[in-house]
Write an enzyme that holds these catalytic residues in place. Structure first.
Site, PDB file in Angstrom:
ATOM      1  N   GLU A 284      10.661   1.789   7.372  1.00 40.83           N
ATOM      2  CA  GLU A 284       9.811   0.889   6.561  1.00 40.83           C
ATOM      3  C   GLU A 284      10.608   0.303   5.398  1.00 40.83           C
ATOM      4  OE1 GLU A 284       6.828  -0.234   7.227  1.00 40.83           O
ATOM      5  OE2 GLU A 284       5.688   1.269   8.341  1.00 40.83           O
TER       6      GLU A 284
ATOM      7  N   LYS B  66      -5.198   2.140  16.367  1.00 38.90           N
ATOM      8  CA  LYS B  66      -4.673   2.600  15.081  1.00 38.90           C
ATOM      9  C   LYS B  66      -5.488   2.007  13.930  1.00 38.90           C
ATOM     10  CE  LYS B  66      -1.091   3.858  13.531  1.00 38.90           C
ATOM     11  NZ  LYS B  66      -0.896   5.062  12.731  1.00 38.90           N
TER      12      LYS B  66
ATOM     13  N   PHE C 262       9.754  16.177  -3.295  1.00 42.22           N
ATOM     14  CA  PHE C 262       9.013  16.640  -2.108  1.00 42.22           C
ATOM     15  C   PHE C 262       9.816  16.421  -0.826  1.00 42.22           C
ATOM     16  CE2 PHE C 262       5.118  16.014  -4.795  1.00 42.22           C
ATOM     17  CZ  PHE C 262       4.585  17.287  -4.634  1.00 42.22           C
TER      18      PHE C 262
ATOM     19  N   HIS D 109       5.396   6.697  13.443  1.00 42.31           N
ATOM     20  CA  HIS D 109       5.040   5.326  13.043  1.00 42.31           C
ATOM     21  C   HIS D 109       6.292   4.474  12.771  1.00 42.31           C
ATOM     22  CE1 HIS D 109       2.749   2.087  11.171  1.00 42.31           C
ATOM     23  NE2 HIS D 109       3.569   2.157  10.134  1.00 42.31           N
TER      24      HIS D 109
ATOM     25  N   THR E 136      12.103  19.050   1.619  1.00 44.13           N
ATOM     26  CA  THR E 136      11.669  19.940   2.700  1.00 44.13           C
ATOM     27  C   THR E 136      11.238  19.160   3.949  1.00 44.13           C
ATOM     28  OG1 THR E 136       9.478  19.951   1.689  1.00 44.13           O
ATOM     29  CG2 THR E 136      10.920  21.798   1.156  1.00 44.13           C
TER      30      THR E 136
ATOM     31  N   GLU F 135      -1.609  12.803  13.137  1.00 42.58           N
ATOM     32  CA  GLU F 135      -2.017  11.497  13.685  1.00 42.58           C
ATOM     33  C   GLU F 135      -3.134  11.681  14.727  1.00 42.58           C
ATOM     34  OE1 GLU F 135      -0.370   8.484  12.482  1.00 42.58           O
ATOM     35  OE2 GLU F 135      -2.105   7.631  13.483  1.00 42.58           O
TER      36      GLU F 135
ATOM     37  N   LYS G  79      -4.681   0.146   1.371  1.00 40.50           N
ATOM     38  CA  LYS G  79      -5.374   0.414   2.636  1.00 40.50           C
ATOM     39  C   LYS G  79      -5.626   1.900   2.888  1.00 40.50           C
ATOM     40  CE  LYS G  79      -2.516  -2.263   5.092  1.00 40.50           C
ATOM     41  NZ  LYS G  79      -1.960  -2.902   6.268  1.00 40.50           N
TER      42      LYS G  79
HETATM   43  N1  NAD Z   1      -2.167   2.911   4.086  1.00 40.02           N
HETATM   44  C1  NAD Z   1      -1.058   2.269   4.312  1.00 40.02           C
HETATM   45  O1  NAD Z   1      -0.799   1.226   3.714  1.00 40.02           O
HETATM   46  C2  NAD Z   1      -0.074   2.835   5.302  1.00 40.02           C
HETATM   47  C3  NAD Z   1       1.223   2.315   5.343  1.00 40.02           C
HETATM   48  C4  NAD Z   1       2.123   2.882   6.250  1.00 40.02           C
HETATM   49  C5  NAD Z   1       1.733   3.903   7.079  1.00 40.02           C
HETATM   50  N2  NAD Z   1       0.448   4.374   7.016  1.00 40.02           N
HETATM   51  C6  NAD Z   1       0.021   5.459   7.898  1.00 40.02           C
HETATM   52  O2  NAD Z   1       0.804   6.624   7.587  1.00 40.02           O
HETATM   53  C7  NAD Z   1       0.883   7.450   8.725  1.00 40.02           C
HETATM   54  C8  NAD Z   1       2.284   7.978   8.857  1.00 40.02           C
HETATM   55  O3  NAD Z   1       2.606   8.703   7.705  1.00 40.02           O
HETATM   56  P1  NAD Z   1       3.804   9.757   7.638  1.00 40.02           P
HETATM   57  O4  NAD Z   1       4.978   9.211   8.327  1.00 40.02           O
HETATM   58  O5  NAD Z   1       3.916  10.151   6.228  1.00 40.02           O
HETATM   59  O6  NAD Z   1       3.307  10.942   8.591  1.00 40.02           O
HETATM   60  P2  NAD Z   1       2.449  12.285   8.405  1.00 40.02           P
HETATM   61  O7  NAD Z   1       1.416  12.122   7.371  1.00 40.02           O
HETATM   62  O8  NAD Z   1       2.002  12.651   9.778  1.00 40.02           O
HETATM   63  O9  NAD Z   1       3.515  13.375   7.918  1.00 40.02           O
HETATM   64  C9  NAD Z   1       4.603  13.673   8.726  1.00 40.02           C
HETATM   65  C10 NAD Z   1       4.831  15.162   8.960  1.00 40.02           C
HETATM   66  O10 NAD Z   1       5.540  15.696   7.880  1.00 40.02           O
HETATM   67  C11 NAD Z   1       4.893  16.854   7.361  1.00 40.02           C
HETATM   68  N3  NAD Z   1       5.179  16.824   5.935  1.00 40.02           N
HETATM   69  C12 NAD Z   1       4.690  15.968   5.028  1.00 40.02           C
HETATM   70  N4  NAD Z   1       5.304  16.130   3.851  1.00 40.02           N
HETATM   71  C13 NAD Z   1       6.189  17.122   3.991  1.00 40.02           C
HETATM   72  C14 NAD Z   1       7.132  17.746   3.132  1.00 40.02           C
HETATM   73  N5  NAD Z   1       7.310  17.326   1.877  1.00 40.02           N
HETATM   74  N6  NAD Z   1       7.872  18.760   3.610  1.00 40.02           N
HETATM   75  C15 NAD Z   1       7.732  19.167   4.906  1.00 40.02           C
HETATM   76  N7  NAD Z   1       6.898  18.615   5.772  1.00 40.02           N
HETATM   77  C16 NAD Z   1       6.122  17.597   5.322  1.00 40.02           C
HETATM   78  C17 NAD Z   1       3.457  16.692   7.760  1.00 40.02           C
HETATM   79  O11 NAD Z   1       2.822  17.945   7.916  1.00 40.02           O
HETATM   80  C18 NAD Z   1       3.582  15.999   9.100  1.00 40.02           C
HETATM   81  O12 NAD Z   1       3.808  16.926  10.118  1.00 40.02           O
HETATM   82  C19 NAD Z   1       0.411   6.631   9.906  1.00 40.02           C
HETATM   83  O13 NAD Z   1      -0.856   7.098  10.322  1.00 40.02           O
HETATM   84  C20 NAD Z   1       0.293   5.219   9.357  1.00 40.02           C
HETATM   85  O14 NAD Z   1      -0.750   4.493   9.964  1.00 40.02           O
HETATM   86  C21 NAD Z   1      -0.443   3.866   6.147  1.00 40.02           C
HETATM   87 ZN    ZN Z   2       3.960   0.560   8.774  1.00 31.61          ZN
END
Ligand code: NAD
Ligand code: ZN
Length: 455
Positions: free
Chosen positions: A256, A223, A241, A347, A244, A144, A214
């Site tokens: 969510e 943000k 996936f 988030h 892990t 982030e 998006k």
């Molecule tokens: N585009 C959209 O419509 C939308 C919707 C919701 C959220 N978002 C965005 O998504 C982000 C949050 O995403 P998130 O919660 O996935 O966080 P992230 O992408 O930061 O991933 C979370 C953590 O998990 C680790 N990780 C990922 N997959 C893994 C796996 N399979 N095994 C082990 N570790 C793993 C990553 O290295 C990271 O440290 C925010 O920036 C938010 O703004 C976008």
């Molecule tokens: Zn959200």
């Protein structure tokens, strides 16, 4: 419509509607709405409206653009025998046949979250090698804090050094929401729009970031302030996936999912109320969990409902032109909270704190009963989500709602639950209600960020 002459006080205006037709490799305007299709090769859905006044001439172009994208839940995505990753985005059977018949190597540029690469890198490499793919894997720390234009440019420079054919070689993003958002933006900028594929590896991105259109990065301490509404060609979802992923990130994604349950689907709420803890304990994985078939069914039911309810809300409003969006529930105060405490809240955790407060607002307005309020908070606590945070102050709430007024056409458009699994949008919540809800929220929930309600 044809030619119309309007008398408007002292100005005369001539309005003309044109269709657009193609004949012999060129497009031409044709007067009016109705065109004889037999005399031309093709009629466009676009229109040109010409308005001539004494002062000036204006051409208004109406150009309907259609986006088509697939969201596929699949299994064993990295099994070398599964061609979904390479070909699953292609819908035309003839094109698919041609690719399969030709012996040409496929080319793929892949951006993967660095942590995900550490775990799945060998499997991914084996998959690409076995399938004779000409590839480049770019593993990046897509956190982030790094979700910025710098990261987008870094990716673009690498893409530019790869022999990519934008008509046939989609860019692939593998990781959580951060990685998918950054790569999506890079792809929408490269040569104005290059197709891309999303492979979510977190629960949050599985049910949320992968489903919509998006993309974005943080900018000016806000943000996702820079971004585009360009959907991927396809999103390929594989629950394995998640095995892990840390427990905290499973919980984060459940927030969510709970959002969709609270605004749209009582059945999903009841499922999370009953089985949320089991989904958290097992990370949605049936094997070795001891829950067997029951878990498999619950996990797939939960993701299926979360995805379809999300698609229902997004598909008719892909560019968010309609500002009345139930999916904004939990997203009025959370963006400011998330940026304020970065990186201590994830988030989904910030979203949950926002939803928890809004549940108190609903109760205060008489839209939820005390029992319904308690059931919701208990469900959140059961899934190990924070329901209160000291940084979520009344000042922050007010500033967020003021900001919302500014960017939401002068209305606050606050989605609030009006029972379990349904919500409506309100514009008239008084300061007194917001304040008394805040006091009760703090009184009842600020015990070590847990809850007074028995989980
Ligand atoms: N585009 C959209 O419509 C939308 C919707 C919701 C959220 N978002 C965005 O998504 C982000 C949050 O995403 P998130 O919660 O996935 O966080 P992230 O992408 O930061 O991933 C979370 C953590 O998990 C680790 N990780 C990922 N997959 C893994 C796996 N399979 N095994 C082990 N570790 C793993 C990553 O290295 C990271 O440290 C925010 O920036 C938010 O703004 C976008
Ligand atoms: Zn959200």
């Amino acid at each position: 419509m044809g030619k119309v002459h309007l008398q408007d006080n002292d100005t005369t205006e001539k309005k003309t509607e044109f269709s657009l037709v193609r004949a012999k490799d060129t497009w031409r305007r044709k007067l009016g709405k109705n065109v004889n299709k037999d005399t031309v090769d093709c009629v466009s859905a676009a229109k040109i409206y010409e308005v001539v006044t004494v002062k000036d001439t204006t051409w208004t172009v109406v150009c309907p653009i259609v986006f088509t994208y697939k969201v596929t839940e699949t299994q064993d995505l990295l099994d070398p025998n599964n061609d979904t990753l390479l070909l699953g985005h292609i819908s035309d059977p003839q094109q698919l046949e041609e690719i399969k018949k030709s012996n040409k190597s496929l080319q793929r540029f892949i951006v993967v979250d660095q942590e995900v690469y550490k775990i799945y890198g060998p499997k991914l490499t084996e998959y690409l090698e076995t399938n004779n793919v000409l590839y480049k894997i770019l593993a990046l720390p897509t956190t982030e804090e790094n979700k910025s234009m710098d990261m987008v440019l870094k990716i673009l420079e690498e893409i530019n050094n790869f022999p990519l054919d934008r008509r046939t070689d989609p860019i692939i993003a593998i990781g959580g929401g951060v990685c998918l958002d950054i790569v999506g933006l890079a792809a929408s900028l490269y040569r104005r729009r290059t197709p891309y594929i999303r492979i979510p590896t977190t629960l949050l991105s599985y049910i949320d970031a992968s489903v919509g259109a998006k993309t974005g990065v943080n900018f000016a301490n806000c943000k996702n302030k820079l971004g585009a509404y360009i959907p991927p060609t396809a999103a390929f979802l594989d629950l394995s996936f998640l095995q892990t992923l840390s427990r905290r990130h499973i919980s984060n994604g459940l927030a969510e999912m709970l959002k969709m349950a609270l605004v749209k689907h009582r059945g999903l709420f009841e499922l999370l109320e009953k089985h949320g803890r089991m989904l958290l304990d097992t990370k949605f994985q049936a094997h070795n969990s001891g829950y067997g078939q029951n878990l498999l069914q619950t996990a797939s039911q939960a993701t299926h409902i979360a995805i379809t309810t999300m698609l229902e809300e997004l598909a008719p409003n892909l560019w968010e032109d309609d500002l009345n969006r139930l999916v904004d529930f939990g997203h009025l105060i959370s963006p400011a909270l998330e940026m304020k405490v970065l990186p201590s809240l994830l988030h989904g955790e910030a979203v949950n704190i926002d939803m928890s407060y809004m549940v108190y607002v609903s109760k205060e307005r008489g839209l939820l009963s005390e029992e319904e309020k308690q059931r919701i908070i208990r469900c959140m606590v059961g899934m190990e989500l924070p329901v209160w945070n000291k940084e979520c102050t009344m000042e922050l709430i007010q500033a967020s709602l003021q900001d919302r007024l500014k960017h939401s056409g002068g209305l606050v458009r606050m989605p609030l639950p009006v029972g379990l699994g349904q919500a409506e949008i309100f514009n008239n919540t008084s300061y007194e209600i917001l304040h008394s809800a805040y006091e009760k929220w703090c009184d009842e929930l600020n015990v070590s960020s847990g809850s007074n309600c028995d989980p």
